[in-house]
Motif scaffolding. Sequence first.
Motif, short mmCIF file in Angstrom:
data_model
loop_
_atom_site.label_atom_id
_atom_site.label_comp_id
_atom_site.label_asym_id
_atom_site.label_seq_id
_atom_site.Cartn_x
_atom_site.Cartn_y
_atom_site.Cartn_z
N GLU A 269 0.83 -1.20 0.00
CA GLU A 269 0.00 0.00 0.00
C GLU A 269 0.87 1.25 0.00
N MET A 270 1.83 1.27 0.89
CA MET A 270 2.68 2.45 0.98
C MET A 270 3.56 2.61 -0.25
N ALA A 271 4.06 1.50 -0.78
CA ALA A 271 4.91 1.58 -1.97
C ALA A 271 4.16 2.20 -3.14
N ALA A 272 2.92 1.79 -3.33
CA ALA A 272 2.12 2.35 -4.43
C ALA A 272 1.89 3.84 -4.22
N ARG A 273 1.58 4.22 -2.99
CA ARG A 273 1.34 5.63 -2.70
C ARG A 273 2.60 6.46 -2.88
N ILE A 274 3.71 5.97 -2.37
CA ILE A 274 4.97 6.70 -2.45
C ILE A 274 5.43 6.84 -3.90
N GLY A 282 12.84 12.90 -9.94
CA GLY A 282 13.19 11.59 -9.40
C GLY A 282 13.23 11.52 -7.89
N LEU A 283 13.15 12.67 -7.21
CA LEU A 283 13.22 12.69 -5.75
C LEU A 283 11.84 12.95 -5.15
N TRP A 284 11.79 12.91 -3.82
CA TRP A 284 10.59 13.25 -3.07
C TRP A 284 10.88 14.50 -2.27
N ARG A 285 9.86 15.20 -1.88
CA ARG A 285 10.04 16.44 -1.16
C ARG A 285 9.81 16.26 0.35
N SER A 286 10.21 17.26 1.10
CA SER A 286 10.08 17.21 2.54
C SER A 286 8.63 17.07 2.97
N LYS A 297 15.16 19.80 -3.19
CA LYS A 297 15.49 18.38 -3.23
C LYS A 297 15.77 17.90 -1.80
N GLU A 298 15.46 16.64 -1.52
CA GLU A 298 15.72 16.10 -0.19
C GLU A 298 16.25 14.69 -0.34
N ALA A 330 15.19 7.63 -9.34
CA ALA A 330 15.57 8.11 -8.02
C ALA A 330 17.06 7.99 -7.77
N TRP A 331 17.64 6.85 -8.13
CA TRP A 331 19.09 6.66 -7.90
C TRP A 331 19.89 7.68 -8.71
#
Length: 383
Positions: A269-274, A282-286, A297-298, A330-331
């Motif tokens: 569930e969390m993987a799909a949401r993330i 490619g990154l996620w934010r704070s 970027k974070e 992401a990498w």
Amino acid sequence: MTRHFIRTATALTFAIALLHAPAATAAGQSPSAAPPQAAPLSAAITPQAVLAAMERVADWQLANPSRHRPDDWTQAVGYTGFMALAGVSNDTRYRDAMVRMGEKNGWKLGPNHYHADDHVVGQTYAELSIALRDPKMIAPMRAHFDDILANPRTGSLEFTVKGNQDRWSWCDALFMAPPAWLRLWSITGDKRYVDFAVREWWVTSDYLYDKDEHLYYRDSNAFAAREANGKKVFWGRGNGWVMGGLVRMLQYLPAAHPARAKFEQQYREMAARIAGLQQADGLWRSSLLDPASYPMKESSGSALYTYALAWGVNAGLLDRATYEPAVRKAWTALVGNVNPDGRLTHVQPIGLAPKVFDEQATEVYGVGAFLLAGSEVYRLARR
């Protein structure tokens, strides 16, 4: 052998320090030429390139040690990454450094008896004990956890209540403590450890997990908080801690365990949401639901997500065609946040909520997350 290793490691640290030191200028003399700069890292998804990036970041951290106490959670998250690097590198320096750390700590956990942050160092002790077949490395942790079992904390997880950090009342705790309990169980076979970890995980989850959003509040202070765009506050690194914690639980929880399916369900569930919240770079934010208010970027939360998603692909829990492109993107972005000398940048400082910060900020826990991510991307590249 030990004295030779110490001399070699000291020489390496001194050489790296010299490489980045400013040129000395004697009276009446011209400044010496600036030292040559290291070549930029390759972001290619090949085993060689990924390992090279991991080792350069790790070497920078070894040459620029954190000033936090050696059993602090910040350091201990870094140790988890060094152990992951030791699992894919032929260079024994990284595991040897962890052994020296454990010996210096007397194989003891942190000083706050119940606090999850002071348990995370036990994950490295346990992994070293497994690898080196040395029971002394887990003896103090076992005594520590036995005392917790004999004198458990109960009551509300309300974060504002004094003393409630003796329970896992904030989402970060799910990375810090329960994987240490599972590793101790895997060594000793004492079922009490796995039972405690699983039970307390779901107590915390029932309190902090938003079943509609498939994300965790950082703690009870976030329940009523809202971002500038009116959405709920879900902290990037906080949910990264949970995703990393899920991985580190699933690594040791047997397929036949009654709670295994429930953990896998939450992980998926969390993987799909993330994956759906990954930004164009490619990154996620704070802030996961209000990236526009925190456009920086974070690296630390992003690395934890990369670790978790790559592990899921490698373990067969996530569809490769769906998730591998997100991992690769992401990498590549994470490697772009590494300076040529190996300093990992864009790491949000210690905190408990989204914030704006210096883009050159770094921290040892960010390095640990980067190395965890790299270890799984390395394995993905070898498939």
